[in-house]
Design a protein around this motif. Structure first.
Motif, PDB file in Angstrom:
ATOM      1  N   GLY A 163     -45.015  13.983  -5.069  1.00  0.00           N
ATOM      2  CA  GLY A 163     -44.568  13.862  -6.455  1.00  0.00           C
ATOM      3  C   GLY A 163     -43.703  12.640  -6.656  1.00  0.00           C
ATOM      4  N   THR A 164     -42.838  12.366  -5.685  1.00  0.00           N
ATOM      5  CA  THR A 164     -42.008  11.162  -5.764  1.00  0.00           C
ATOM      6  C   THR A 164     -42.863   9.907  -5.700  1.00  0.00           C
ATOM      7  OG1 THR A 164     -40.174  12.321  -4.710  1.00  0.00           O
ATOM      8  CG2 THR A 164     -40.124   9.924  -4.661  1.00  0.00           C
ATOM      9  N   LEU A 209     -42.693  20.354  -9.818  1.00  0.00           N
ATOM     10  CA  LEU A 209     -42.970  21.018  -8.542  1.00  0.00           C
ATOM     11  C   LEU A 209     -42.048  20.493  -7.448  1.00  0.00           C
ATOM     12  CD1 LEU A 209     -44.887  22.958  -6.971  1.00  0.00           C
ATOM     13  CD2 LEU A 209     -46.296  20.947  -6.473  1.00  0.00           C
ATOM     14  N   GLU A 210     -41.873  19.177  -7.420  1.00  0.00           N
ATOM     15  CA  GLU A 210     -41.022  18.591  -6.384  1.00  0.00           C
ATOM     16  C   GLU A 210     -39.576  19.054  -6.528  1.00  0.00           C
ATOM     17  OE1 GLU A 210     -38.875  14.384  -5.381  1.00  0.00           O
ATOM     18  OE2 GLU A 210     -40.479  14.442  -6.860  1.00  0.00           O
ATOM     19  N   TYR A 211     -39.042  18.997  -7.740  1.00  0.00           N
ATOM     20  CA  TYR A 211     -37.643  19.378  -7.940  1.00  0.00           C
ATOM     21  C   TYR A 211     -37.426  20.860  -7.652  1.00  0.00           C
ATOM     22  CZ  TYR A 211     -36.696  14.884 -10.223  1.00  0.00           C
ATOM     23  OH  TYR A 211     -36.538  13.553 -10.495  1.00  0.00           O
ATOM     24  N   THR A 212     -38.362  21.713  -8.065  1.00  0.00           N
ATOM     25  CA  THR A 212     -38.179  23.151  -7.878  1.00  0.00           C
ATOM     26  C   THR A 212     -38.229  23.527  -6.401  1.00  0.00           C
ATOM     27  OG1 THR A 212     -39.212  23.554 -10.032  1.00  0.00           O
ATOM     28  CG2 THR A 212     -39.022  25.422  -8.541  1.00  0.00           C
ATOM     29  N   ILE A 213     -39.289  23.119  -5.720  1.00  0.00           N
ATOM     30  CA  ILE A 213     -39.415  23.460  -4.304  1.00  0.00           C
ATOM     31  C   ILE A 213     -38.358  22.739  -3.476  1.00  0.00           C
ATOM     32  CG2 ILE A 213     -40.938  23.336  -2.308  1.00  0.00           C
ATOM     33  CD1 ILE A 213     -43.282  23.785  -4.106  1.00  0.00           C
ATOM     34  N   GLY A 214     -38.082  21.467  -3.813  1.00  0.00           N
ATOM     35  CA  GLY A 214     -37.047  20.737  -3.092  1.00  0.00           C
ATOM     36  C   GLY A 214     -35.674  21.372  -3.257  1.00  0.00           C
ATOM     37  N   VAL A 265     -47.820  13.486 -13.882  1.00  0.00           N
ATOM     38  CA  VAL A 265     -46.531  13.072 -13.317  1.00  0.00           C
ATOM     39  C   VAL A 265     -45.463  14.112 -13.619  1.00  0.00           C
ATOM     40  CG1 VAL A 265     -44.677  11.369 -13.547  1.00  0.00           C
ATOM     41  CG2 VAL A 265     -47.045  10.601 -13.334  1.00  0.00           C
ATOM     42  N   GLY A 266     -45.459  14.641 -14.846  1.00  0.00           N
ATOM     43  CA  GLY A 266     -44.456  15.638 -15.215  1.00  0.00           C
ATOM     44  C   GLY A 266     -44.515  16.879 -14.342  1.00  0.00           C
ATOM     45  N   TRP A 267     -45.696  17.421 -14.136  1.00  0.00           N
ATOM     46  CA  TRP A 267     -45.812  18.636 -13.329  1.00  0.00           C
ATOM     47  C   TRP A 267     -45.568  18.361 -11.852  1.00  0.00           C
ATOM     48  CZ3 TRP A 267     -45.230  23.325 -14.731  1.00  0.00           C
ATOM     49  CH2 TRP A 267     -45.557  23.711 -16.041  1.00  0.00           C
ATOM     50  N   ALA A 268     -45.944  17.168 -11.373  1.00  0.00           N
ATOM     51  CA  ALA A 268     -45.653  16.814  -9.983  1.00  0.00           C
ATOM     52  C   ALA A 268     -44.143  16.759  -9.746  1.00  0.00           C
ATOM     53  CB  ALA A 268     -46.299  15.475  -9.627  1.00  0.00           C
ATOM     54  N   LEU A 269     -43.415  16.202 -10.696  1.00  0.00           N
ATOM     55  CA  LEU A 269     -41.956  16.135 -10.557  1.00  0.00           C
ATOM     56  C   LEU A 269     -41.315  17.515 -10.665  1.00  0.00           C
ATOM     57  CD1 LEU A 269     -41.070  12.905 -12.563  1.00  0.00           C
ATOM     58  CD2 LEU A 269     -40.971  13.255 -10.097  1.00  0.00           C
ATOM     59  N   SER A 316     -37.577  10.903 -18.057  1.00  0.00           N
ATOM     60  CA  SER A 316     -37.669   9.985 -16.930  1.00  0.00           C
ATOM     61  C   SER A 316     -39.100   9.465 -16.763  1.00  0.00           C
ATOM     62  CB  SER A 316     -37.174  10.689 -15.657  1.00  0.00           C
ATOM     63  OG  SER A 316     -37.106   9.815 -14.569  1.00  0.00           O
ATOM     64  N   ALA A 317     -39.675   9.575 -15.580  1.00  0.00           N
ATOM     65  CA  ALA A 317     -40.983   8.981 -15.298  1.00  0.00           C
ATOM     66  C   ALA A 317     -42.065   9.541 -16.207  1.00  0.00           C
ATOM     67  CB  ALA A 317     -41.355   9.205 -13.833  1.00  0.00           C
ATOM     68  N   TYR A 318     -41.974  10.821 -16.561  1.00  0.00           N
ATOM     69  CA  TYR A 318     -42.952  11.405 -17.493  1.00  0.00           C
ATOM     70  C   TYR A 318     -42.935  10.667 -18.823  1.00  0.00           C
ATOM     71  CZ  TYR A 318     -44.297  14.448 -21.342  1.00  0.00           C
ATOM     72  OH  TYR A 318     -44.823  14.926 -22.516  1.00  0.00           O
TER      73      TYR A 318
END
Length: 516
Positions: free
Chosen positions: A405-406, A132-137, A126-130, A109-111
């Motif tokens: 992250g989004t 982190l977002e997906y895991t915590i979200g 971008v990859g690590w931000a996503l 995707s964005a990565y």
């Protein structure tokens, strides 16, 4: 003195190497060249599957609460317009994702798009931000299951002990077994295969949509009977002003996040050029229409200042004598939680796999199971991490912070589209697969009389990146260009030209197609 100069030169060389590593880009077809036999994701998804994944990942349980909070504090009866404005803003980002997803249909995707268009450093961020977002979200979504389940049992005190939350003595940590079990169940489902998980996503999404349709139909009937009392206010349609309506749009925009999950499955789509834009566009349209209809009904049933901020929909129906509707609404909320959790856990293993393919993570995460054709190892690792977070930690406060992250991903994707739009014609990058094809074409057309130009020298003059998907067919020769639109060369356009001139013609023609 000479040693000092050598050290300076070494330091400058290392600094230059670090900089070039940060900004270097990759070919679109580099992923294809590194794949081993039997190490490919299964291409089983259709447009219907993508719509189900997109709608399920987008419509979460938050909408069942968000309408009350935003209407009371910011928009008033103008909540529907706020959803409409937020939907337009989300559609602009969705168009960027749809274009890049069909031009370079690969996992990540964005990565993946950022690595191709901007560079390795930005892609890593971008990859690590996503992730982190997906895991915590996802963990925060799972923690919301227990309060909703409690409504079926008449309160959290009546929940079975193995489902209820408990506090660890001495530590003050509140553990949530239901959240951890839900994450593990979804993880097992994702390991079974993409078609199986998309089918489950479609089932729970259908139940969720049925719950929202009940709210719209039954609520609309009640509103017609009572005369839409929520809109008959002396303060008018904009009691908190236009600023309040726009502020509400900014808040409800996060209800549209989820269509990017569709782009992460690009490598598993049967016909990505056709189905990915359809899946993203239709899923976002369905979500926007449902959001607007629900907001019209709820704000019309009860005046905005009388809405319960915690349970706005249930309380609105209860005020009209339909207390039993809470069970239908809660069922919709629980299925929405499950669908959102699947939408959060689905893209993470594919993100890990894409980063492992590029050497930014251990190759362990790029392994694909030969039977299910999904990255099982990455899925299990992500599942256990998310389950541990959901079991031990209350991550609801962190969940709001990782929305950065989004924002970062959406910005990177928009910049990537701009780079493709305005790249100069003489810098349109070509994949390695195109060099040899053009070389053979020019040699065949020249009959040996045209001066040969070293392919290596030409490669060095091009950026290490790509732009779109295009097939140039000439004399039965197929040239794969992963980032340009489909086009057909005119008869005679490449014959009688030198190698360098042929390349210039192709680059100019590709640039014209990009600017059309």
């Amino acid at each position: 003195m000479g040693v000092f100069v050598d050290m300076q030169n070494d330091g400058a060389a290392k600094g230059f190497w670090v900089f070039t590593s940060f900004v270097r880009r990759k070919h679109v077809d580099s992923v294809l060249m590194r794949r081993k036999p039997g190490q490919q994701l299964a291409k089983k998804l259709s447009a219907i599957d993508l719509i189900a994944i997109g709608v399920g990942a987008t419509i979460g349980a938050g909408v069942y609460i968000l309408v009350g909070t935003v209407a009371r504090e910011q928009t008033g009866p103008a909540l529907t317009i706020s959803f409409f404005i937020a939907g337009i803003a989300a559609a602009l980002s969705a168009f960027c994702y749809a274009e890049l997803a069909c031009r370079c249909p690969s996992a990540g995707s964005a990565y993946h798009y950022t690595y191709i268009c901007i560079g390795e450093g930005a892609a890593w961020l971008v990859g690590w931000a996503l992730i982190l977002e997906y895991t915590i979200g996802g963990s925060a979504i799972a923690r919301g299951l227990t309060p909703n389940l409690a409504l079926f049992f008449g309160g959290e005190d009546n929940l079975p002990s193995y489902l209820a939350r408990h506090t660890i003595p001495g530590l003050g940590i509140v553990v949530d077994p239901s959240a951890a079990v839900l994450v593990l169940v979804v993880t097992v489902l994702l390991c079974m295969g993409i078609k199986e998980s998309s089918l489950a996503q479609a089932i729970v999404t259908t139940v969720n949509i049925c719950g929202m349709l009940f709210i719209i139909i039954a609520g609309g009937y009640l509103a017609f009977k009572t005369g839409w009392i929520g809109y008959e206010l002396p303060s008018g349609y904009f009691p908190l002003g236009l600023n309040g309506m726009l502020a509400g749009s900014a808040v409800v925009f996060f209800s549209f996040i989820g269509f990017d999950v569709v782009a992460s499955t690009a490598e598993e789509v049967k016909n990505p050029q056709r189905d990915l834009p359809l899946g993203i566009g239709i899923a976002l349209s369905i979500c926007c229409i449902l959001y607007m209809l629900v907001s019209v009904v709820i704000v019309g049933l009860v005046p905005y200042f009388a809405l319960d901020p915690d349970t706005p929909i249930s309380s609105a129906f209860a005020s009209h004598g339909m207390q039993w509707a809470v069970y239908i609404i809660t069922t919709g909320a629980v299925t929405a939680l499950c669908a959102s959790l699947m939408g959060s856990l689905l893209p993470q293993p594919r993100m890990f796999m894409a980063m492992a393919r590029d050497g930014l993570l251990p190759s362990f995460f790029s392994d694909i199971n030969e039977q299910t054709q999904v990255p099982v190892k990455s899925t299990i690792a992500i599942g256990f991490l998310a389950a541990a977070l959901a079991f031990f930690m209350d991550v609801s406060q962190l969940a709001g912070m990782v929305s950065v992250g989004t924002l970062l991903a959406f910005t990177a994707v928009a910049v990537s589209v701009l780079i493709l739009r305005y790249v100069p014609p003489d810098e349109v990058p070509l994949p390695s697969s195109l060099h040899e094809s053009v070389d053979s074409m020019s040699l065949q057309s020249s009959g040996g009389d045209i001066q040969e130009v070293s392919s290596q020298n030409f490669k060095g003059s091009l950026n290490y990146s790509d732009s779109s998907q295009c097939l140039v067919d000439k004399a039965g020769i197929s040239i794969a260009h992963p980032l340009l639109q489909k086009c057909i060369a005119q008869d005679g356009i490449l014959f009688g030209l030198s190698f360098h001139d042929a390349i210039q013609v192709i680059c100019s023609f590709a640039s014209c197609q990009l600017h059309r």
